[in-house]
Design a protein around this motif. Structure first.
Motif, PDB file in Angstrom:
ATOM      1  N   ASP A   1      -0.014   7.643   9.564  1.00 26.65           N
ATOM      2  CA  ASP A   1      -0.265   6.337   8.951  1.00 26.65           C
ATOM      3  C   ASP A   1       0.112   6.336   7.471  1.00 26.65           C
ATOM      4  O   ASP A   1       0.737   5.393   6.979  1.00 26.65           O
TER       5      ASP A   1
ATOM      6  N   SER B   1      -8.215   8.598   1.145  1.00 26.07           N
ATOM      7  CA  SER B   1      -9.241   7.566   1.315  1.00 26.07           C
ATOM      8  C   SER B   1      -9.578   7.342   2.784  1.00 26.07           C
ATOM      9  O   SER B   1     -10.748   7.146   3.134  1.00 26.07           O
ATOM     10  N   GLU B   2      -8.587   7.380   3.652  1.00 25.55           N
ATOM     11  CA  GLU B   2      -8.844   7.193   5.082  1.00 25.55           C
ATOM     12  C   GLU B   2      -9.628   8.367   5.662  1.00 25.55           C
ATOM     13  O   GLU B   2     -10.497   8.177   6.513  1.00 25.55           O
TER      14      GLU B   2
ATOM     15  N   LEU C   1      -3.875  10.170  10.717  1.00 24.97           N
ATOM     16  CA  LEU C   1      -3.990   9.639   9.357  1.00 24.97           C
ATOM     17  C   LEU C   1      -2.746   9.973   8.535  1.00 24.97           C
ATOM     18  O   LEU C   1      -2.282   9.155   7.737  1.00 24.97           O
TER      19      LEU C   1
ATOM     20  N   ARG D   1       0.783  -0.921   7.308  1.00 29.87           N
ATOM     21  CA  ARG D   1       0.991   0.113   6.286  1.00 29.87           C
ATOM     22  C   ARG D   1       2.385   0.028   5.668  1.00 29.87           C
ATOM     23  O   ARG D   1       2.552   0.231   4.470  1.00 29.87           O
TER      24      ARG D   1
ATOM     25  N   HIS E   1      -0.320  -0.039  14.073  1.00 33.45           N
ATOM     26  CA  HIS E   1      -0.879  -0.169  12.724  1.00 33.45           C
ATOM     27  C   HIS E   1       0.176   0.115  11.656  1.00 33.45           C
ATOM     28  O   HIS E   1      -0.058  -0.150  10.481  1.00 33.45           O
TER      29      HIS E   1
ATOM     30  N   SER F   1     -13.207   7.974   4.463  1.00 37.56           N
ATOM     31  CA  SER F   1     -13.783   6.828   5.155  1.00 37.56           C
ATOM     32  C   SER F   1     -14.098   7.158   6.616  1.00 37.56           C
ATOM     33  O   SER F   1     -15.150   6.774   7.130  1.00 37.56           O
ATOM     34  N   THR F   2     -13.211   7.881   7.273  1.00 35.48           N
ATOM     35  CA  THR F   2     -13.423   8.281   8.670  1.00 35.48           C
ATOM     36  C   THR F   2     -14.641   9.186   8.783  1.00 35.48           C
ATOM     37  O   THR F   2     -15.478   9.009   9.682  1.00 35.48           O
TER      38      THR F   2
ATOM     39  N   GLU G   1      -3.707   7.100   0.283  1.00 33.77           N
ATOM     40  CA  GLU G   1      -4.023   6.497   1.582  1.00 33.77           C
ATOM     41  C   GLU G   1      -4.652   7.530   2.513  1.00 33.77           C
ATOM     42  O   GLU G   1      -5.690   7.275   3.129  1.00 33.77           O
TER      43      GLU G   1
END
Length: 167
Positions: free
Chosen positions: A86, A62-63, A83, A19, A15, A66-67, A59
């Protein structure tokens, strides 16, 4: 594609690519927005690094939220480490152009050269990733080169729009 080294193939399958590319586009937009401003290369480098860190924290933030919403539970330390890694890829992509301005501060290149290198290295990175992704997908060399060219044009268009918004 058996001619790509395993470490590069592993990286391209992660991933991190998305990014880093996202960060690269953010970094390019910042460079274009800063090009018309009257800052020295040191200030430009600092601004890019700070902006990259802010985008990385955004990032991560927000991740994480969201998770938690998707899993309906708190983010674990292990998930937070992933995270964070990432988000670090986003910071690396967005912050990379600062290197050229540090070189300018050190007298190793002019500020104009730093801007030129910052812009073109980002576009080249987008093209290289697109080419290698196409080759890994089994696409012929010629079609992969076309894929890279289209990605480069799209990357430049995205950067132009993003820098116009930042300006």
């Amino acid at each position: 594609m058996n001619r790509i080294r395993p470490t590069i193939e592993s990286h391209l399958g992660s991933h991190d690519v998305a990014r880093i590319l996202y960060g690269t586009i953010v970094g390019l937009a910042l460079v274009l927005a800063l090009e018309s401003e009257a800052h020295g290369p040191g200030q430009t480098a600092a601004f890019i690094v700070i902006a990259a860190l802010v985008v990385g924290v955004a990032e991560l933030f927000s991740e994480a939220i969201s998770t938690e919403a998707r899993q309906r539970s708190r983010v674990t330390r292990a998930e937070l480490r992933v995270l964070g890694r990432d988000a670090g890829a986003v910071v690396a992509g967005a912050g990379f152009p600062a290197i050229y301005f540090v070189l300018s501060v050190l007298g190793l290149c002019s500020e104009h050269t730093a801007f030129t290198l910052a812009k073109w290295s980002g576009v080249i990175l987008v093209c290289v990733y697109a080419f290698l992704a196409a080759r890994m997908a089994g696409i012929t060399f010629r079609r992969s080169a076309w894929h890279a060219a289209v990605a480069g044009v799209a990357g430049v268009a995205i950067v132009q729009v993003k820098s116009a918004v930042l300006h």
